[in-house]
Design a protein around this motif. Structure first.
Motif, PDB file in Angstrom:
ATOM      1  N   LEU A 131      11.037  34.449  11.449  1.00  0.00           N
ATOM      2  CA  LEU A 131      10.624  33.084  12.048  1.00  0.00           C
ATOM      3  C   LEU A 131      11.775  32.490  12.911  1.00  0.00           C
ATOM      4  O   LEU A 131      11.954  32.021  13.976  1.00  0.00           O
ATOM      5  CB  LEU A 131      10.093  32.024  10.955  1.00  0.00           C
ATOM      6  N   GLY A 132      12.754  32.284  11.941  1.00  0.00           N
ATOM      7  CA  GLY A 132      14.178  31.653  12.723  1.00  0.00           C
ATOM      8  C   GLY A 132      14.640  32.446  13.796  1.00  0.00           C
ATOM      9  O   GLY A 132      15.111  32.026  14.888  1.00  0.00           O
ATOM     10  N   LEU A 150      12.260  31.718  16.830  1.00  0.00           N
ATOM     11  CA  LEU A 150      12.505  30.581  17.159  1.00  0.00           C
ATOM     12  C   LEU A 150      13.948  30.605  18.213  1.00  0.00           C
ATOM     13  O   LEU A 150      13.873  29.773  19.239  1.00  0.00           O
ATOM     14  CB  LEU A 150      12.853  29.328  16.161  1.00  0.00           C
ATOM     15  N   GLU A 151      14.753  31.148  17.657  1.00  0.00           N
ATOM     16  CA  GLU A 151      16.191  31.406  18.480  1.00  0.00           C
ATOM     17  C   GLU A 151      15.763  31.934  19.892  1.00  0.00           C
ATOM     18  O   GLU A 151      16.550  31.568  20.841  1.00  0.00           O
ATOM     19  CB  GLU A 151      17.047  31.783  17.631  1.00  0.00           C
ATOM     20  N   GLY A 165      13.257  31.846  21.527  1.00  0.00           N
ATOM     21  CA  GLY A 165      12.102  31.211  22.247  1.00  0.00           C
ATOM     22  C   GLY A 165      10.713  31.799  22.272  1.00  0.00           C
ATOM     23  O   GLY A 165       9.771  31.393  23.079  1.00  0.00           O
ATOM     24  N   ILE A 210       8.831  31.706  19.872  1.00  0.00           N
ATOM     25  CA  ILE A 210       7.832  30.680  19.196  1.00  0.00           C
ATOM     26  C   ILE A 210       8.542  29.405  19.837  1.00  0.00           C
ATOM     27  O   ILE A 210      10.005  29.135  19.203  1.00  0.00           O
ATOM     28  CB  ILE A 210       7.796  30.731  17.635  1.00  0.00           C
ATOM     29  N   PRO A 211       7.972  28.638  20.250  1.00  0.00           N
ATOM     30  CA  PRO A 211       8.739  27.089  20.937  1.00  0.00           C
ATOM     31  C   PRO A 211       9.281  26.101  19.772  1.00  0.00           C
ATOM     32  O   PRO A 211      10.367  25.749  19.964  1.00  0.00           O
ATOM     33  CB  PRO A 211       7.488  26.340  21.692  1.00  0.00           C
ATOM     34  N   SER A 212       8.608  26.067  18.500  1.00  0.00           N
ATOM     35  CA  SER A 212       8.823  24.975  17.541  1.00  0.00           C
ATOM     36  C   SER A 212       8.555  25.354  16.203  1.00  0.00           C
ATOM     37  O   SER A 212       7.429  26.170  15.954  1.00  0.00           O
ATOM     38  CB  SER A 212       8.450  23.663  17.862  1.00  0.00           C
ATOM     39  N   ILE A 213       9.399  25.056  15.337  1.00  0.00           N
ATOM     40  CA  ILE A 213       8.875  25.300  13.836  1.00  0.00           C
ATOM     41  C   ILE A 213       7.675  24.453  13.565  1.00  0.00           C
ATOM     42  O   ILE A 213       7.086  24.786  12.700  1.00  0.00           O
ATOM     43  CB  ILE A 213      10.097  25.032  12.878  1.00  0.00           C
ATOM     44  N   GLU A 262       5.358  24.214  15.349  1.00  0.00           N
ATOM     45  CA  GLU A 262       3.756  24.447  16.002  1.00  0.00           C
ATOM     46  C   GLU A 262       2.614  24.576  14.942  1.00  0.00           C
ATOM     47  O   GLU A 262       3.045  25.240  13.775  1.00  0.00           O
ATOM     48  CB  GLU A 262       4.063  25.913  16.491  1.00  0.00           C
ATOM     49  N   LYS A 266       6.366  25.107   9.646  1.00  0.00           N
ATOM     50  CA  LYS A 266       7.160  24.706   8.681  1.00  0.00           C
ATOM     51  C   LYS A 266       6.589  24.401   7.304  1.00  0.00           C
ATOM     52  O   LYS A 266       7.046  24.685   6.361  1.00  0.00           O
ATOM     53  CB  LYS A 266       7.891  23.462   9.424  1.00  0.00           C
ATOM     54  N   PHE A 310      19.692  27.384  11.478  1.00  0.00           N
ATOM     55  CA  PHE A 310      18.434  27.883  10.635  1.00  0.00           C
ATOM     56  C   PHE A 310      18.844  28.474   9.339  1.00  0.00           C
ATOM     57  O   PHE A 310      18.122  28.012   8.414  1.00  0.00           O
ATOM     58  CB  PHE A 310      17.460  28.891  11.630  1.00  0.00           C
TER      59      PHE A 310
END
Length: 377
Positions: A126-127, A130-131, A133, A135-138, A140, A161, A295
Motif C-alpha cells: 500500500l505504501g 501511494l508513493e 501515485g 492510489i491517490p490517498s490512504i 481513499e 487507512k 510511510f
C-alpha cells in the motif's frame, strides 16, 4: 448392507448440506490437515495451495559478522526455542548476520509460511502504491474500488487507512480453531470474494481497534484492483528484487489467483530478515530508497485506539525497556526490529500454545528481545 446404505446416504446428505450452507471448504480443510496428520494450518503447507511467484533477480548473501555463530545460545534459551518448536532463529546486527540456527530438519533454504507476517507486507505494498501515485490517498474509501460496498451499512465509510490500522468495524471473528468461522473459510475455501465480501460491518469504522484478517484481505483486494497485476508481481518488482533476496518465494492464492494478503508468504528466515532490516534502515537498501521513510514511520507508530500496541501491519512494544516492533504470524513467526541495538531477530516455527499475556502480544517476543540483546550486546 442396510447399515452401509444408511451411512452412505447420511454422508451424501451431510455433504449436500455442507455445500448448501456454504461450508464446502471444510472438505478441503480436512484433506489438507487431518488426512495429513495435522490438526490445523502449518508452516509447510505451501505446496497444498495454488500460489503466485515472488521472484528475485540478483541474490545477495548476507555479509557475516566477525562473530558469526561463535556464541552458543545458553541452554535455557535453546530449551525455550525447542519447546516452542522453533524451525529457525536468525539474528542480524549492524546489517550483518550474527547468528543463525535451525531445528527439526529445517535449514537456510527451508521456506515456511509467514502466516500473518504477510499483513505487514501488504501494508508495505500500500505504501509503495501511494508513493507511486497509483492510489491517490490512504484515505481513499474501499467502496471507490468496489462499488457494491456503497450499499452496505458502514461499508461506504471504510477507508484504506481503517483497514491498515485494524479499525474497519468488520464483522469478523478472529478465531483460528473454529472451522465454521471466517478464517477457516478464507484459508481453505476456493474464493476469497465469497469468504470476505459476504461479511457485514458491525460498527462505524475508525472507532475501535480489532485485529482482523478480513480487514487486511479487503485491503489486498483494493490494491489488486488499483495495480491491475498480481500482488506477488508487485512485491517482486518493488521489494524482493531490489532487496536482493536470496531465493524466489511464493504467495498462496485462492483458486482465482487472488493472494491471501492476510497470510501465507512462503520464504526463508534469512530473506524475512531483509524485510526487518529495511525498517531499521528507514526504508533504504544501500543507496536506494525502497519505501518512503514517512510511510515506514506511519507503520511503526502505535495508534491510540490500539492502546499503543499496533501501528499499520506491525505490532509495537514501547512498554519494554528495550523497545521493539515486529511482524507477527500465527504459531510463532516473528520479524523483530530492535532499533536501539540495530538488530533484527527472526524466529519461525510451529507453536500452537503461544501465551499472549503481554497486552495481547506474545510473551516470547519480549523474552527473545531481552535475552538475545543481552547475549549479543
Amino acid at each position: 448392507m442396510r447399515i452401509l446404505k444408511y451411512m452412505i446416504g447420511g454422508a451424501v446428505a451431510g455433504a449436500a448440506a455442507a455445500y448448501f450452507f456454504g461450508y464446502d471448504y471444510l472438505f478441503s480443510g480436512i484433506s489438507k490437515t487431518y488426512l495429513k496428520g495435522k490438526s490445523s494450518a502449518y508452516i509447510d503447507d505451501g505446496d497444498l495451495f495454488p500460489s503466485n511467484p515472488i521472484a528475485t533477480e540478483e541474490p545477495r548473501l548476507w555479509e557475516e559478522d566477525a562473530d558469526y555463530n561463535k556464541t552458543d545460545l545458553p541452554k535455557y534459551l535453546v530449551d525455550n526455542l525447542k519447546h516452542s518448536r522453533t524451525a529457525a532463529l536468525v539474528v542480524i546486527r549492524n546489517g550483518k548476520i550474527l547468528h543463525e540456527q535451525y531445528w527439526g530438519g529445517y535449514n537456510q533454504l527451508s521456506q515456511t509460511n509467514s502466516f500473518s507476517m504477510a499483513k505487514a507486507v501488504t501494508v508495505m505494498l500500500l505504501g509503495k502504491a501511494l508513493e507511486e501515485g497509483i492510489i491517490p490517498s490512504i484515505n481513499e474509501k474501499f467502496s471507490d474500488f468496489y462499488s457494491e460496498f456503497k450499499n452496505k451499512p458502514f461499508g461506504n465509510q471504510v477507508t484504506l487507512k481503517n483497514l491498515a490500522q485494524m479499525e474497519a468495524g468488520l464483522d469478523w471473528n478472529e478465531d483460528y480453531n473454529n472451522p465454521f468461522l471466517p478464517n477457516a473459510k478464507a484459508y481453505y475455501g476456493k474464493s476469497l470474494v465469497k469468504a470476505v465480501f459476504t461479511r457485514k460491518f458491525k460498527e462505524e469504522p475508525g472507532v475501535r481497534f480489532e485485529y482482523q484478517s478480513g480487514s487486511t484481505q479487503l485491503l489486498g483486494f483494493a490494491l489488486r484492483k488499483a495495480l491491475d497485476k498480481p500482488l506477488a508481481t508487485y512485491l517482486s518488482e518493488k521489494f524482493w528484487a531490489p532487496l536482493g533476496m536470496e531465493q524466489n518465494a511464493k504467495w498462496t492464492t485462492d483458486d482465482y489467483g487472488m493472494e491471501k494478503t492476510y497470510c501465507c508468504i512462503h520464504s526463508n528466515a534469512r530473506d524475512f530478515a531483509r524485510l526487518g532490516q529495511l525498517f531499521l534502515d528507514d526504508g533504504k537498501a544501500g543507496d536506494q530508497q525502497i519505501l518512503n521513510q514517512d510511510f515506514i514511520e506511519q507503520m511503526r507508530t502505535p495508534t491510540e485506539k490500539s492502546e499503543n500496541i499496533y501501528g499499520m501491519g506491525l505490532w509495537i512494544n514501547h512498554d519494554n525497556p528495550i523497545k521493539h516492533y515486529y511482524f507477527l504470524g500465527l504459531q510463532g513467526q516473528y520479524i523483530i526490529m530492535v532499533p536501539e541495538h540495530n538488530m533484527v531477530i527472526v524466529k519461525t516455527g510451529s507453536y500452537f500454545n503461544n501465551p499472549k499475556n503481554d497486552r495481547g502480544r506474545p510473551d516470547q517476543v519480549k523474552f527473545l528481545v531481552n535475552e538475545i540483546v543481552q547475549l549479543f550486546q
